[in-house]
Design a protein around this motif. Structure first.
Motif, PDB file in Angstrom:
ATOM      1  N   PRO A  66       0.809  -1.233   0.000  1.00  0.00           N
ATOM      2  CA  PRO A  66       0.000   0.000   0.000  1.00  0.00           C
ATOM      3  C   PRO A  66       0.835   1.272   0.000  1.00  0.00           C
ATOM      4  O   PRO A  66       0.473   2.259  -0.662  1.00  0.00           O
ATOM      5  CB  PRO A  66      -0.833  -0.128   1.288  1.00  0.00           C
ATOM      6  CG  PRO A  66      -0.875  -1.588   1.578  1.00  0.00           C
ATOM      7  CD  PRO A  66       0.440  -2.121   1.113  1.00  0.00           C
ATOM      8  N   LEU A  72       2.076   1.990  -3.461  1.00  0.00           N
ATOM      9  CA  LEU A  72       1.008   2.492  -4.319  1.00  0.00           C
ATOM     10  C   LEU A  72       0.635   3.930  -3.966  1.00  0.00           C
ATOM     11  O   LEU A  72       0.244   4.701  -4.851  1.00  0.00           O
ATOM     12  CB  LEU A  72      -0.218   1.572  -4.216  1.00  0.00           C
ATOM     13  CG  LEU A  72      -0.042   0.209  -4.892  1.00  0.00           C
ATOM     14  CD1 LEU A  72      -1.226  -0.697  -4.592  1.00  0.00           C
ATOM     15  CD2 LEU A  72       0.128   0.363  -6.396  1.00  0.00           C
ATOM     16  N   GLU A 132      -0.157  -0.973 -10.858  1.00  0.00           N
ATOM     17  CA  GLU A 132      -1.547  -1.144 -10.427  1.00  0.00           C
ATOM     18  C   GLU A 132      -2.220  -2.285 -11.187  1.00  0.00           C
ATOM     19  O   GLU A 132      -2.956  -3.093 -10.608  1.00  0.00           O
ATOM     20  CB  GLU A 132      -2.350   0.143 -10.617  1.00  0.00           C
ATOM     21  CG  GLU A 132      -3.711   0.002  -9.946  1.00  0.00           C
ATOM     22  CD  GLU A 132      -4.616   1.210 -10.148  1.00  0.00           C
ATOM     23  OE1 GLU A 132      -5.621   1.276  -9.429  1.00  0.00           O
ATOM     24  OE2 GLU A 132      -4.342   2.040 -11.011  1.00  0.00           O
ATOM     25  N   ASN A 172      -5.312   3.284  -0.849  1.00  0.00           N
ATOM     26  CA  ASN A 172      -4.187   2.731  -0.099  1.00  0.00           C
ATOM     27  C   ASN A 172      -3.880   3.511   1.168  1.00  0.00           C
ATOM     28  O   ASN A 172      -3.306   2.942   2.103  1.00  0.00           O
ATOM     29  CB  ASN A 172      -2.958   2.648  -1.003  1.00  0.00           C
ATOM     30  CG  ASN A 172      -3.105   1.558  -2.045  1.00  0.00           C
ATOM     31  OD1 ASN A 172      -2.932   0.381  -1.762  1.00  0.00           O
ATOM     32  ND2 ASN A 172      -3.469   1.945  -3.265  1.00  0.00           N
ATOM     33  N   GLU A 200      -5.674   1.793   3.815  1.00  0.00           N
ATOM     34  CA  GLU A 200      -5.048   0.558   4.292  1.00  0.00           C
ATOM     35  C   GLU A 200      -3.817   0.823   5.138  1.00  0.00           C
ATOM     36  O   GLU A 200      -3.216  -0.115   5.667  1.00  0.00           O
ATOM     37  CB  GLU A 200      -4.678  -0.331   3.110  1.00  0.00           C
ATOM     38  CG  GLU A 200      -5.879  -0.860   2.334  1.00  0.00           C
ATOM     39  CD  GLU A 200      -5.470  -1.884   1.284  1.00  0.00           C
ATOM     40  OE1 GLU A 200      -4.393  -2.500   1.446  1.00  0.00           O
ATOM     41  OE2 GLU A 200      -6.223  -2.061   0.323  1.00  0.00           O
ATOM     42  N   THR A 201      -3.431   2.094   5.257  1.00  0.00           N
ATOM     43  CA  THR A 201      -2.228   2.410   6.021  1.00  0.00           C
ATOM     44  C   THR A 201      -2.575   3.130   7.322  1.00  0.00           C
ATOM     45  O   THR A 201      -2.596   2.516   8.382  1.00  0.00           O
ATOM     46  CB  THR A 201      -1.263   3.249   5.178  1.00  0.00           C
ATOM     47  OG1 THR A 201      -1.959   4.392   4.642  1.00  0.00           O
ATOM     48  CG2 THR A 201      -0.704   2.438   4.011  1.00  0.00           C
TER      49      THR A 201
END
Length: 292
Positions: free
Chosen positions: A81, A84, A135, A230, A233-234
């Motif tokens: 993540p 990205l 991606e 992303n 997700e972090t």
């Protein structure tokens, strides 16, 4: 033995086709972005440059992305993540830079901007392709069945990488030579054919302007979506939550409207982030020039 091999090949093909369907949006973006890099070249250099970018794209996928994605997904999935987010931010920066250039703001390091050489042009295109291809391949990897096995997974990713590269750069090669096809049509004996050829040639500047705009919006959309998804997700889900609220508000209008709104919000957030990065880059550049 041959029956077992055919079964494995069939599994790889089926997995590759299913995963490829989910990458279609990014593939379209890739095809829209790439023609910008061959505008203004001599006609004789267009196909060689497209070929060099395509080879660079294959290098990106087979030498960098696939091995690194497999290693990270196995040993350090938390890194993906962040990579990205960085790649998405770079796409937002490139898209915002092009938007500011539409309004006459240029970003040369010195007052007199040097013309872009072919190697620099190819390198820039391959660099952008690296992010878009990352991606594509990560979406494909996430779409594959985890029970597929290591080597079938590698085979499916290789098939997707080669197929997407051929599709994108085949379409780009055809697109950049359409004006040459029109010129050849203008030399034919048939009056109707000559007329169609003249219309094709006359239309191509407008087509490339539209492609340039679509490519810029695609950079902002893909970059913005990469960062939003992303970041969630972090460490920060705020932009993703905002996007989810907006999608929920319009989902009754149907999937097409929802997709359009999702794209627009991602592009706007991408533009805002890109403008911030452009401002930072310009500010650092001015400080460096003053210090010199």
């Amino acid at each position: 033995m041959s029956v077992g091999l055919l079964a494995v090949v069939d599994d790889i093909l089926s997995a590759a086709l299913k995963a490829s369907a989910k990458t279609a949006g990014v593939v379209i973006d890739d095809a829209a972005v790439t023609p910008q890099y061959v505008q203004g070249l001599e006609p004789a250099r267009e196909l060689p440059v497209v070929g060099r970018i395509a080879l660079g794209s294959l290098f990106n996928k087979f030498v960098i992305i696939i091995p690194l994605a497999l290693l990270l997904s196995a040993f350090a999935p938390w890194v993906l993540p962040w990579l990205l987010v960085i790649g998405g931010t770079y796409l937002c920066f490139e898209g915002a830079e092009k938007v500011t250039e539409w309004f006459g703001v240029h970003h040369a390091a010195h007052g007199d901007e040097q013309p872009t050489t072919e190697p620099k042009l190819v390198f820039g295109a391959i660099r952008t392709d690296l992010i878009l291809s990352t991606e594509i391949m990560l979406i494909a990897l996430a779409s594959l069945d985890t029970s597929l096995g290591f080597w079938p997974t590698v085979g499916a990713l290789a098939l997707i990488g080669a197929g997407m590269t051929a599709l994108v750069y085949g379409a780009v090669a055809l697109l950049v030579k359409v004006d040459d096809i029109g010129l050849q049509m203008m030399k034919q004996e048939s009056r109707r054919t000559r007329r169609v050829g003249a219309r094709v040639v006359a239309a191509m500047p407008t087509v490339f302007r539209v492609i340039s705009i679509v490519g810029t919006v695609a950079m902002l959309w893909v970059g913005g979506h990469l960062v939003i998804a992303n970041l969630a997700e972090t460490f920060w889900s705020g932009p993703y939550d905002l996007l989810h609220v907006v999608e929920h508000a319009v989902e009754a209008a149907g999937p097409v409207v929802t997709w359009i709104v999702d794209t627009a919000v991602s592009a706007v957030l991408g533009l805002v982030l890109g403008m911030v990065v452009v401002g930072i880059v310009l500010g650092v550049g001015r400080l460096r020039r003053r210090s010199h």
